[in-house]
Motif scaffolding. Sequence first.
Motif, PDB file in Angstrom:
ATOM      1  N   THR A 477       0.993  -1.199  -0.142  1.00  0.00           N
ATOM      2  CA  THR A 477       0.007   0.095  -0.064  1.00  0.00           C
ATOM      3  C   THR A 477       0.878   1.250   0.113  1.00  0.00           C
ATOM      4  O   THR A 477       0.368   2.334   0.056  1.00  0.00           O
ATOM      5  N   LEU A 478       2.135   1.267  -0.307  1.00  0.00           N
ATOM      6  CA  LEU A 478       3.044   2.382  -0.174  1.00  0.00           C
ATOM      7  C   LEU A 478       2.685   3.216  -1.415  1.00  0.00           C
ATOM      8  O   LEU A 478       2.549   2.821  -2.435  1.00  0.00           O
ATOM      9  N   PRO A 479       2.231   4.642  -1.168  1.00  0.00           N
ATOM     10  CA  PRO A 479       2.425   5.319  -2.213  1.00  0.00           C
ATOM     11  C   PRO A 479       3.460   5.587  -2.987  1.00  0.00           C
ATOM     12  O   PRO A 479       4.558   5.859  -2.761  1.00  0.00           O
ATOM     13  N   LEU A 480       3.225   5.646  -4.465  1.00  0.00           N
ATOM     14  CA  LEU A 480       4.174   5.881  -5.358  1.00  0.00           C
ATOM     15  C   LEU A 480       4.344   7.301  -5.984  1.00  0.00           C
ATOM     16  O   LEU A 480       3.468   8.116  -5.397  1.00  0.00           O
ATOM     17  N   GLY A 481       5.375   7.703  -6.431  1.00  0.00           N
ATOM     18  CA  GLY A 481       5.715   9.096  -6.639  1.00  0.00           C
ATOM     19  C   GLY A 481       6.180   9.977  -5.590  1.00  0.00           C
ATOM     20  O   GLY A 481       6.209  11.331  -5.573  1.00  0.00           O
ATOM     21  N   LYS A 482       6.610   9.168  -4.571  1.00  0.00           N
ATOM     22  CA  LYS A 482       7.256  10.272  -3.199  1.00  0.00           C
ATOM     23  C   LYS A 482       8.843   9.900  -3.446  1.00  0.00           C
ATOM     24  O   LYS A 482       9.308   8.861  -4.047  1.00  0.00           O
ATOM     25  N   ALA A 483       9.458  11.097  -2.967  1.00  0.00           N
ATOM     26  CA  ALA A 483      10.973  11.026  -2.877  1.00  0.00           C
ATOM     27  C   ALA A 483      11.372  10.099  -1.964  1.00  0.00           C
ATOM     28  O   ALA A 483      10.867   9.826  -0.975  1.00  0.00           O
ATOM     29  N   ALA A 484      12.550   9.485  -2.240  1.00  0.00           N
ATOM     30  CA  ALA A 484      13.113   8.575  -1.063  1.00  0.00           C
ATOM     31  C   ALA A 484      13.783   9.467  -0.179  1.00  0.00           C
ATOM     32  O   ALA A 484      14.025  10.445  -0.290  1.00  0.00           O
ATOM     33  N   GLY A 485      13.862   8.672   1.018  1.00  0.00           N
ATOM     34  CA  GLY A 485      14.476   9.133   2.154  1.00  0.00           C
ATOM     35  C   GLY A 485      16.129   9.176   2.054  1.00  0.00           C
ATOM     36  O   GLY A 485      16.596   8.959   0.873  1.00  0.00           O
ATOM     37  N   PRO A 486      16.811   9.561   3.269  1.00  0.00           N
ATOM     38  CA  PRO A 486      18.221   9.685   3.130  1.00  0.00           C
ATOM     39  C   PRO A 486      18.982   8.462   2.890  1.00  0.00           C
ATOM     40  O   PRO A 486      20.091   8.252   2.470  1.00  0.00           O
ATOM     41  N   ASP A 487      18.067   7.121   2.980  1.00  0.00           N
ATOM     42  CA  ASP A 487      18.737   5.693   2.635  1.00  0.00           C
ATOM     43  C   ASP A 487      18.720   5.496   1.223  1.00  0.00           C
ATOM     44  O   ASP A 487      19.414   4.412   0.685  1.00  0.00           O
ATOM     45  N   GLY A 488      17.999   6.341   0.503  1.00  0.00           N
ATOM     46  CA  GLY A 488      17.936   6.083  -1.149  1.00  0.00           C
ATOM     47  C   GLY A 488      17.015   5.032  -1.502  1.00  0.00           C
ATOM     48  O   GLY A 488      17.071   4.701  -2.622  1.00  0.00           O
ATOM     49  N   ILE A 489      16.272   4.507  -0.563  1.00  0.00           N
ATOM     50  CA  ILE A 489      15.236   3.300  -1.071  1.00  0.00           C
ATOM     51  C   ILE A 489      13.945   4.037  -1.524  1.00  0.00           C
ATOM     52  O   ILE A 489      13.381   4.312  -0.358  1.00  0.00           O
ATOM     53  N   ASN A 490      13.488   3.902  -2.695  1.00  0.00           N
ATOM     54  CA  ASN A 490      12.388   4.500  -2.923  1.00  0.00           C
ATOM     55  C   ASN A 490      11.212   3.467  -2.699  1.00  0.00           C
ATOM     56  O   ASN A 490      11.450   2.158  -2.958  1.00  0.00           O
ATOM     57  N   ASN A 491       9.936   3.964  -2.728  1.00  0.00           N
ATOM     58  CA  ASN A 491       8.726   3.285  -2.515  1.00  0.00           C
ATOM     59  C   ASN A 491       8.623   2.269  -3.259  1.00  0.00           C
ATOM     60  O   ASN A 491       8.091   1.236  -3.347  1.00  0.00           O
TER      61      ASN A 491
END
Length: 544
Positions: A477-491
């Motif tokens: 259910t993770l939303p797409l189109g969001k920027a990754a956090g500091p760890d660099g792993i995108n949704n």
Amino acid sequence: MSGDVHPNPGPVSTRSNSASSVSSSSTVETIDLSSHFSFMHYNVQSIKHKLETLYAEFKDFDILSFSETWLNASTLNNDLIFDGFHDPERKDRPANSHGGVLLYVKEQFRYKRRHDLEIQSVECIWIELITKTKRILFGTFYRPPNTTAPEHSLIEDCIHLAVDTGIPDIIVTGDFNINMQNPDVSRKISSLCQRLSLTQCISDPTHFTENSSSLIDIILTSNHRLIHASGVGVPCLDQQVRFHCPIFGLINFKKSKIHTFKRHIWLFDKGNYQLLREKAANINWHQLKHTNINTYTKNITDTILSISKSCIPNKDVTIRPSDPPWFPPNLKKMIRQRRRYYKKAQHTNTEHDWLKFRTLRNKIITTIRQSKEKNIHQLATNLKTIQQNSKSWWACLKSFIKPASSSSSSIPPLQDGDDIAEDDQMKADILNDYFRDQTLLSEPENIAPELKGDISPLSTMPPIQVYPDEVMTVLKTLPLGKAAGPDGINNRILKELCNELSTPLADLFNKSLTSSEYPDTWKEAFVTPIFKTGDRSVPEIIVL
């Protein structure tokens, strides 16, 4: 002005002790707008339909000042917004729609309007620039040709008020309609300079008619060492026979450069997700476990990124301050060519060369206007495209309809006690300290409220267990189109690998819960401060 300026050999003093602030060997290439604080002035004779041209020509300057704006109350400030600049300061002529002055300051600089220095009937704007090392009073004036002696005295009184503040660094610019090349009339400025110890910095003509030229657009300064360079630029507006030239100045203090930064981008639409899932399924995630929670987390993170980079195209890009999307790609080249045509026409003074200059000047104006109109038309077409989702539709709309308070995401200099933070690191530290302090108890005697009811001192919370199916449900259910956090792993990566990562992540979460340790990398976040209202330099009016 994209390098389209003629540097002066130095300011010509109207006092007996002539002073020079830049050597005669200076060339246009030595003028660096990126490192020195810069300003310009231009008599535009109606600004409303020339905004695109003026922005394209002068957006690299830090202060833009214009006279004869011909504005009135029917023109709102929102119709005059320049990207990257504070809301404009203006003073319209109340009696009619002529005259008037307008001023813009880059968002990265802090200033305040000095209404106390502005006499009501004088067409001028005073601002006080506030930097880490100094304060500078900057005034923009328009003196009409038919100014009477009492009206001229009011202009002098206005400048006197600035001098009386005790601020040592003062700059005055504008169209004074007094020809400084004519000794008979220039005495009005010369005597003022002698009384107030001012230096006039412009020596070349700034206004041209059918058969004459005059120097009526000037720069005055109380400290000739303050001006690093000054000069007269090439006219860029369609003023047929009688026209003004812009004037400019560079101030002798270094400004903070807008730094570039690196960003890692992913081309998710071209990813091989079947291969990604196969690689994730073949990894022995059990071997990545570690007694140290930070090492364990790093092993998981590095592994996910490693297999993702092998299956999804990605690259590092450098993000630089960019021109607006409507900015013509060949405009700077055309401006350089126009400068050459102008210099040749000045040298030969033939109708043929002046015609070549005017033709190219008008072509540049048309190119800018058509490029802006084309961009707006494309945006309107995008808004009508039903395939766009709501997020992209609103992003498209906001790209050209922006409230004045949200015209930029840049953070201006922040007030830190008696100090001013201009560096990005200092700004971040101030905001971090301020919002951290909001979590602290302000009074040392404050105690927690007493709990009511039957509370057993032996009550304990049962162990929390995270299960793989719970993790999988959340990942799906993770939303797409969001920027990754500091760890660099995108949704997008987590969602594609929801099945393969459900067990490894559940084990990691359970390790964190049983050891009562939270990974250091999960404590990091990208935080964006958002301006509310009021003074942008005060941390208290910014929310996270």
